[in-house]
Design an enzyme around this catalytic site. Sequence first.
Site, PDB file in Angstrom:
ATOM      1  N   THR A  12       0.812  -1.220   0.000  1.00  0.00           N
ATOM      2  CA  THR A  12       0.000   0.000   0.000  1.00  0.00           C
ATOM      3  C   THR A  12       0.844   1.270   0.000  1.00  0.00           C
ATOM      4  O   THR A  12       0.471   2.275  -0.618  1.00  0.00           O
ATOM      5  CB  THR A  12      -0.918   0.015   1.258  1.00  0.00           C
ATOM      6  OG1 THR A  12      -1.770  -1.115   1.168  1.00  0.00           O
ATOM      7  CG2 THR A  12      -1.750   1.267   1.342  1.00  0.00           C
ATOM      8  N   ASP A  56       1.515  -6.493  -4.699  1.00  0.00           N
ATOM      9  CA  ASP A  56       0.714  -6.519  -3.483  1.00  0.00           C
ATOM     10  C   ASP A  56       1.234  -7.739  -2.724  1.00  0.00           C
ATOM     11  O   ASP A  56       1.455  -8.797  -3.326  1.00  0.00           O
ATOM     12  CB  ASP A  56      -0.764  -6.718  -3.864  1.00  0.00           C
ATOM     13  CG  ASP A  56      -1.679  -6.676  -2.652  1.00  0.00           C
ATOM     14  OD1 ASP A  56      -2.566  -5.817  -2.623  1.00  0.00           O
ATOM     15  OD2 ASP A  56      -1.519  -7.519  -1.734  1.00  0.00           O
ATOM     16  N   ASP A  89       0.013  -7.138   4.468  1.00  0.00           N
ATOM     17  CA  ASP A  89      -0.771  -8.385   4.563  1.00  0.00           C
ATOM     18  C   ASP A  89       0.081  -9.609   4.889  1.00  0.00           C
ATOM     19  O   ASP A  89      -0.307 -10.442   5.707  1.00  0.00           O
ATOM     20  CB  ASP A  89      -1.540  -8.641   3.253  1.00  0.00           C
ATOM     21  CG  ASP A  89      -2.699  -7.667   3.064  1.00  0.00           C
ATOM     22  OD1 ASP A  89      -3.021  -6.930   4.014  1.00  0.00           O
ATOM     23  OD2 ASP A  89      -3.282  -7.648   1.964  1.00  0.00           O
ATOM     24  N   GLN A 274      -4.487 -21.824  18.602  1.00  0.00           N
ATOM     25  CA  GLN A 274      -5.294 -20.803  17.922  1.00  0.00           C
ATOM     26  C   GLN A 274      -5.318 -19.502  18.725  1.00  0.00           C
ATOM     27  O   GLN A 274      -5.678 -18.454  18.198  1.00  0.00           O
ATOM     28  CB  GLN A 274      -6.713 -21.312  17.717  1.00  0.00           C
ATOM     29  CG  GLN A 274      -6.771 -22.455  16.719  1.00  0.00           C
ATOM     30  CD  GLN A 274      -8.157 -23.057  16.555  1.00  0.00           C
ATOM     31  OE1 GLN A 274      -9.159 -22.445  16.902  1.00  0.00           O
ATOM     32  NE2 GLN A 274      -8.208 -24.262  16.029  1.00  0.00           N
ATOM     33  N   CYS A 275      -4.953 -19.579  20.016  1.00  0.00           N
ATOM     34  CA  CYS A 275      -4.884 -18.359  20.831  1.00  0.00           C
ATOM     35  C   CYS A 275      -3.662 -17.552  20.405  1.00  0.00           C
ATOM     36  O   CYS A 275      -2.610 -18.108  20.119  1.00  0.00           O
ATOM     37  CB  CYS A 275      -4.738 -18.688  22.311  1.00  0.00           C
ATOM     38  SG  CYS A 275      -6.178 -19.463  23.000  1.00  0.00           S
TER      39      CYS A 275
HETATM   40  N1  ASP Z   1      -2.732  -5.472   0.254  1.00  0.00           N
HETATM   41  C1  ASP Z   1      -1.625  -4.679   0.721  1.00  0.00           C
HETATM   42  C2  ASP Z   1      -0.381  -5.547   0.680  1.00  0.00           C
HETATM   43  O1  ASP Z   1      -0.182  -6.341   1.557  1.00  0.00           O
HETATM   44  C3  ASP Z   1      -1.888  -4.179   2.092  1.00  0.00           C
HETATM   45  C4  ASP Z   1      -0.807  -3.293   2.668  1.00  0.00           C
HETATM   46  O2  ASP Z   1       0.206  -3.005   2.081  1.00  0.00           O
HETATM   47  O3  ASP Z   1      -0.966  -2.839   3.802  1.00  0.00           O
HETATM   48  O4  ASP Z   1       0.402  -5.438  -0.251  1.00  0.00           O
END
Ligand code: ASP
Length: 340
Positions: A12, A56, A89, A274-275
Amino acid sequence: MNNVFVIYTGGTIGMVRDEQTGTFIPFDFDLIAKNIPELARLNYNLRVHSFTPIIDSSNMTPAIWLEMASLIKDNYDDYDGFVILHGSDTMAFSASALSFILDGLQKPVILSGSQLPIGEIRTDARENLITALELASAKKRGKSLIHEVCIFFDNKLFRGNRSFKYNSAKFEAFRSPNYPVLVEAGVYLKYNNDALLNNSGMDFQLHTRLDDAVSVLKLYPGISKQVVRAVLESDARSVIMETFGSGNTTTDSWFLDMLRQTIRNGKNILNISQCKVGSVELGRYETSKWLKEMGVLNGYDMTFEAAVTKLMYLQGEFDKQSDVAYWAEKNIRGELTVQD
Ligand code: ASP
């Protein structure tokens, strides 16, 4: 003058909105440089390497981790530290993978990015990048202060293999509840020296093999035999089993028999919880006593991201399943705390 090597993978931070579709698409580093004129004023010698294509981070792969790691290795002697600009991500997966393949680091490798693109007025990109650069070049008496792979986001520096993306809507995107924050950035940079990894006396080396034959069994009440069988019988060498609470599973005999048979067939089963906070404690409850007896491995307080990438790394290093099993339960890069 400090020398910092910046690897731009995408995310992003450098995205722009496509006017026709309204979606965010990755854009080149010039956009970042243009939007942070302060970069030119910093007393750093920056070299930027942009990946092609810029992605991304949902499209991240083990092959790209190896590519990033070899870029760091090739430039290791010429730079004080490394900053990797990366989508949030899968940032915790990349940070974890790099922590295993970059062994004995004596310099910082800081991953950062942002929740809002650099071109947006309220962006968090500027603060994240500028402080990441400062941390990557921080030294005391000529020696780097940080010797590990970290994530810097929203004024906090985390150990990479202890972190996970916890929030997609706040600037505070990451947390590492099982390990203290390494540095807090306020008016001063507050280093938590006791928590930082101490690699003194180690030689830096790059490991170049990752074996991705890993599968995941996430438990839920009512999980069927077919689902369990499909995961256990896949051709993975190791299965990560995401269990309840402190490492518990159903004690239904069909389930325990399937696990036992899988281990007899030579696969590793690694138990993580899972915690998000706390640790697996095999044998604490009757529901995990059987797991311990049949040889399920204890993943203690490892994150899912660390467990996946650690197994890929260990499987790349060792042909023998017993070697993978042995090291899976050990703390090798500060990724887990063994509880007695
Ligand atoms: N979808 C974006 C990525 O992981 C989200 C981000 O950068 O925060 O490339």
